[in-house]
Write a protein that holds these residues in place. Structure first.
Motif, PDB file in Angstrom:
ATOM      1  N   LYS A   1      -6.152   8.893  -2.435  1.00  0.00           N
ATOM      2  CA  LYS A   1      -6.381   7.744  -1.565  1.00  0.00           C
ATOM      3  C   LYS A   1      -5.257   6.729  -1.770  1.00  0.00           C
ATOM      4  CE  LYS A   1      -9.454   5.464  -4.836  1.00  0.00           C
ATOM      5  NZ  LYS A   1     -10.732   4.796  -5.034  1.00  0.00           N
ATOM      6  N   PRO A   2      -5.049   5.833  -0.813  1.00  0.00           N
ATOM      7  CA  PRO A   2      -3.960   4.857  -0.949  1.00  0.00           C
ATOM      8  C   PRO A   2      -4.198   3.932  -2.142  1.00  0.00           C
ATOM      9  CG  PRO A   2      -4.841   4.890   1.276  1.00  0.00           C
ATOM     10  CD  PRO A   2      -5.774   5.691   0.440  1.00  0.00           C
TER      11      PRO A   2
ATOM     12  N   TRP B   1       0.845  -1.202   0.000  1.00  0.00           N
ATOM     13  CA  TRP B   1       0.000   0.000   0.000  1.00  0.00           C
ATOM     14  C   TRP B   1       0.871   1.239   0.000  1.00  0.00           C
ATOM     15  CZ3 TRP B   1      -5.078   0.327  -0.778  1.00  0.00           C
ATOM     16  CH2 TRP B   1      -5.844  -0.834  -0.635  1.00  0.00           C
TER      17      TRP B   1
ATOM     18  N   LYS C   1      -0.855  15.828   8.746  1.00  0.00           N
ATOM     19  CA  LYS C   1      -1.584  14.618   8.355  1.00  0.00           C
ATOM     20  C   LYS C   1      -3.070  14.808   8.643  1.00  0.00           C
ATOM     21  CE  LYS C   1       1.837  11.380   7.758  1.00  0.00           C
ATOM     22  NZ  LYS C   1       1.890  10.277   6.823  1.00  0.00           N
ATOM     23  N   PRO C   2      -3.911  14.221   7.790  1.00  0.00           N
ATOM     24  CA  PRO C   2      -5.342  14.352   8.054  1.00  0.00           C
ATOM     25  C   PRO C   2      -5.728  13.565   9.307  1.00  0.00           C
ATOM     26  CG  PRO C   2      -4.949  12.848   6.236  1.00  0.00           C
ATOM     27  CD  PRO C   2      -3.628  13.448   6.597  1.00  0.00           C
ATOM     28  N   PRO C   3      -6.787  13.987   9.981  1.00  0.00           N
ATOM     29  CA  PRO C   3      -7.211  13.241  11.176  1.00  0.00           C
ATOM     30  C   PRO C   3      -7.649  11.826  10.800  1.00  0.00           C
ATOM     31  CG  PRO C   3      -8.818  14.928  10.576  1.00  0.00           C
ATOM     32  CD  PRO C   3      -7.637  15.134   9.695  1.00  0.00           C
ATOM     33  N   ILE C   4      -7.460  10.915  11.738  1.00  0.00           N
ATOM     34  CA  ILE C   4      -7.816   9.514  11.478  1.00  0.00           C
ATOM     35  C   ILE C   4      -9.199   9.245  12.055  1.00  0.00           C
ATOM     36  CG2 ILE C   4      -7.089   7.114  11.750  1.00  0.00           C
ATOM     37  CD1 ILE C   4      -4.281   8.157  12.359  1.00  0.00           C
ATOM     38  N   GLN C   5     -10.016   8.621  11.231  1.00  0.00           N
ATOM     39  CA  GLN C   5     -11.386   8.334  11.652  1.00  0.00           C
ATOM     40  C   GLN C   5     -11.399   7.187  12.663  1.00  0.00           C
ATOM     41  OE1 GLN C   5     -13.928   7.247   8.322  1.00  0.00           O
ATOM     42  NE2 GLN C   5     -15.195   6.057   9.710  1.00  0.00           N
ATOM     43  N   GLU C   6     -12.198   7.326  13.685  1.00  0.00           N
ATOM     44  CA  GLU C   6     -12.329   6.269  14.702  1.00  0.00           C
ATOM     45  C   GLU C   6     -13.100   5.091  14.093  1.00  0.00           C
ATOM     46  OE1 GLU C   6     -11.746   6.147  18.131  1.00  0.00           O
ATOM     47  OE2 GLU C   6     -11.005   8.162  18.521  1.00  0.00           O
ATOM     48  N   PRO C   7     -12.654   3.870  14.357  1.00  0.00           N
ATOM     49  CA  PRO C   7     -13.456   2.728  13.880  1.00  0.00           C
ATOM     50  C   PRO C   7     -14.741   2.621  14.694  1.00  0.00           C
ATOM     51  CG  PRO C   7     -11.669   1.949  15.268  1.00  0.00           C
ATOM     52  CD  PRO C   7     -11.480   3.437  15.127  1.00  0.00           C
ATOM     53  N   GLN C   8     -15.743   2.096  14.085  1.00  0.00           N
ATOM     54  CA  GLN C   8     -17.036   1.963  14.767  1.00  0.00           C
ATOM     55  C   GLN C   8     -17.402   0.493  14.941  1.00  0.00           C
ATOM     56  OE1 GLN C   8     -18.684   4.739  15.854  1.00  0.00           O
ATOM     57  NE2 GLN C   8     -16.944   5.891  15.048  1.00  0.00           N
ATOM     58  N   LYS C   9     -18.215   0.256  15.942  1.00  0.00           N
ATOM     59  CA  LYS C   9     -18.699  -1.110  16.154  1.00  0.00           C
ATOM     60  C   LYS C   9     -19.799  -1.411  15.132  1.00  0.00           C
ATOM     61  CE  LYS C   9     -17.726  -1.554  21.056  1.00  0.00           C
ATOM     62  NZ  LYS C   9     -18.260  -1.793  22.392  1.00  0.00           N
ATOM     63  N   LYS C  10     -19.904  -2.708  14.841  1.00  0.00           N
ATOM     64  CA  LYS C  10     -20.984  -3.131  13.957  1.00  0.00           C
ATOM     65  C   LYS C  10     -22.316  -2.825  14.609  1.00  0.00           C
ATOM     66  CE  LYS C  10     -19.468  -7.420  13.489  1.00  0.00           C
ATOM     67  NZ  LYS C  10     -19.215  -8.804  13.085  1.00  0.00           N
TER      68      LYS C  10
ATOM     69  N   GLY D   1       7.896   6.348  11.183  1.00  0.00           N
ATOM     70  CA  GLY D   1       7.034   6.630  12.311  1.00  0.00           C
ATOM     71  C   GLY D   1       7.613   7.635  13.270  1.00  0.00           C
TER      72      GLY D   1
END
Lengths: 189, 307
Positions: free
Chosen positions: B140-141, B134, B199-208, B191
């Motif tokens: 986008k990547p 990647w 860097k753009p903010p990173i979106q939080e993952p969400q629960k299903k 790193g």
């Protein structure tokens, strides 16, 4: 409930019976100034941990995974596929009432027939990483969780991973405890 | 000024001398050194980065001679790795001023992989000598194909790079210029680079979302519709036989009408109608029209409270 460990995620502080404990991360900052990294990487690590936690709890909505952490996340998935690792303890918060420190162990589970402790890393290896595992090993030991082996799992941005074993944590523990003492002295705790 | 570096090692520097030395380097930077040739600022880094040409210029200015001291060949199977140490000495009298070290390996990301010449080359390469990786794209990547570099092809580059890193390290050390320059930024491990909030903010993952129970099949003899309710009317009356009062509720959906004598259903329908919510209505045909058997109001959307 007496001796119940409380954690405030906003300030990243642990308290027990109202007394503040030093976190493993906080103690290690004094041992390795490279840990004072750009806030972006701290945030990336936090969100990656959250995504992996949701995955292991079978709760993750994959659609919401940010592209910036996707390669690291895929590396974790690949590690699980390659090794069959299934955690039985996830993001486990433990405290040490003698040394008065606390930390969150990323994963404990079965790897090739051994009960192992694994710490997830999304940045470059740091010199203090083995000290962190030694601190966790001591936390697990004092809380009567049997651990056979310890590993740092480095997740890379090309979706590959590297599993690095830390051996003889007992020899590293005094170094961590020194950092802990220094941190306590510096913070007047 | 020529004896500057030699003299400072005989006694501790005073504050004005330290200031003067920094000033001297800054003078060299503005007078002799050229931005993007001798040094440059990598986006996202706070300090300028010293390049090889700049290190040589500083050494020349302060009469620092360079002597590659030791080359350690740390190569292993499928890897070329060199560690070079460089001594800096004061040219007029040969006094040692400082040592720099540098290391480079063909296993570093930029030397380990290369783009394949064509897709055929990628296809014919052994699986353990190729990968898809990647990459950050403009928007986008994206995935890029790569094949392993032959380490021998970059052996000279690796050696020169180790020497260059050692030279820059030595220069920064003997001129005490680390507070002005960064080490060549390529030496920072992945790193560790500063982003300075670029860097753009990173979106939080969400629960299903919890999976909903599948809808139950309609009761035999009934039909089901899912619809919004236009209006709800109620007509009170008294049963002629039992003499008990009742309320006849009528739901209007387009040109259709559904009725019920259940106050619970009627009130739910009224609530749904007022809130603009959809409802699932199970109904059956009677001699008086379409009687409602059950009515279930859908949950409001999650963001409704936020509006």
């Amino acid at each position: 409930m007496p001796n119940e460990l409380q954690f405030d995620p906003d300030t990243h502080t642990y308290t027990i019976n109202g007394r503040r404990l030093i976190s493993v991360t906080q103690a290690l900052a004094i041992a390795d100034d490279r840990r004072m990294v750009d806030p972006y990487y701290l945030e990336r690590g936090r969100i990656l941990h959250k995504a992996c936690e949701y995955l292991d709890r079978d709760e993750l909505d994959l659609e919401t995974l940010d592209d910036q952490i996707r390669p690291y996340f895929l590396a974790y998935v690949k590690f699980q596929e390659d090794t069959g690792f299934k955690p039985d303890l996830i993001e486990l918060r433990l405290s040490h009432l003698t040394y008065l420190y606390a930390g969150t162990i990323d994963r404990i589970g079965d790897l090739n027939g051994n009960h192992v402790l694994i710490d997830l890393k999304s940045g470059a290896p740091a010199k203090a990483d083995p000290l962190q595992l030694a601190a966790y090993w001591e936390l697990a030991r004092v809380n009567t969780i049997p651990i056979k082996r310890l590993f740092d799992l480095y997740l890379h941005d090309d979706s590959t991973y590297r599993l690095v074993e830390v051996v003889k944590p007992k020899l590293l523990l005094p170094v961590f405890l020194s950092a802990l003492t220094l941190t306590r002295w510096r913070n007047g705790l | 000024m020529e004896n500057e570096l030699q003299e400072v090692r005989k006694r501790p520097l005073t504050a004005p001398e330290i200031k003067a030395q920094v000033q001297r380097i800054q003078e060299v930077m503005s007078a002799v050194m050229e931005r993007d040739v001798h040094y440059g600022t990598i986006p996202g880094t706070p300090k300028p980065t010293l390049y090889k040409a700049g290190a040589e210029k500083l050494c020349s200015t302060f009469h620092v001679g360079v002597n590659p001291d030791e080359i350690m060949d740390l190569s292993a199977d499928d890897e070329i790795r060199y560690r070079v140490s460089v001594k800096g000495f004061y040219q007029p009298n040969g006094v040692l001023l400082g040592v720099g070290i540098g290391e480079c390996s063909s296993n570093e990301e930029k030397y380990k992989w290369r783009k394949p010449v064509c897709d055929e080359e990628f296809a014919e390469t052994a699986p353990d000598r190729k990968r898809e990786v990647w990459k950050h794209g403009k928007e986008k990547p994206y995935k890029a194909k790569q094949v392993r570099m032959n380490p021998a092809d970059v052996a000279n580059t690796i050696l020169k790079m180790a020497k260059k890193r050692a030279l820059i390290d030595m220069t920064l050390t003997v001129t005490a210029a680390s507070d002005i320059f960064d080490q060549d930024i390529e030496d920072l491990p992945e790193g560790m680079e500063m982003t300075n909030g670029k860097k753009p903010p990173i979106q939080e993952p969400q629960k299903k979302k919890p999976t909903e129970d599948p809808p139950k099949p309609p009761t035999p003899g009934t039909d089901r519709i899912v619809t919004g309710i236009d209006t709800v009317t109620q007509n009170p009356g008294v049963n002629q036989k039992t003499k008990k009062p009742y309320t006849l509720w009528k739901l209007h959906v387009g040109d259709k009408e559904y009725y019920t004598f259940s106050d619970t259903i009627g009130k739910d329908a009224e609530t749904a109608s007022q809130a603009g919510l959809r409802a699932t209505i199970e109904h059956k045909k009677t001699q008086y029209g379409q009687e409602i058997v059950t009515l279930t109001v859908e949950e409001p959307p999650e963001d409704a409270d936020a509006q």
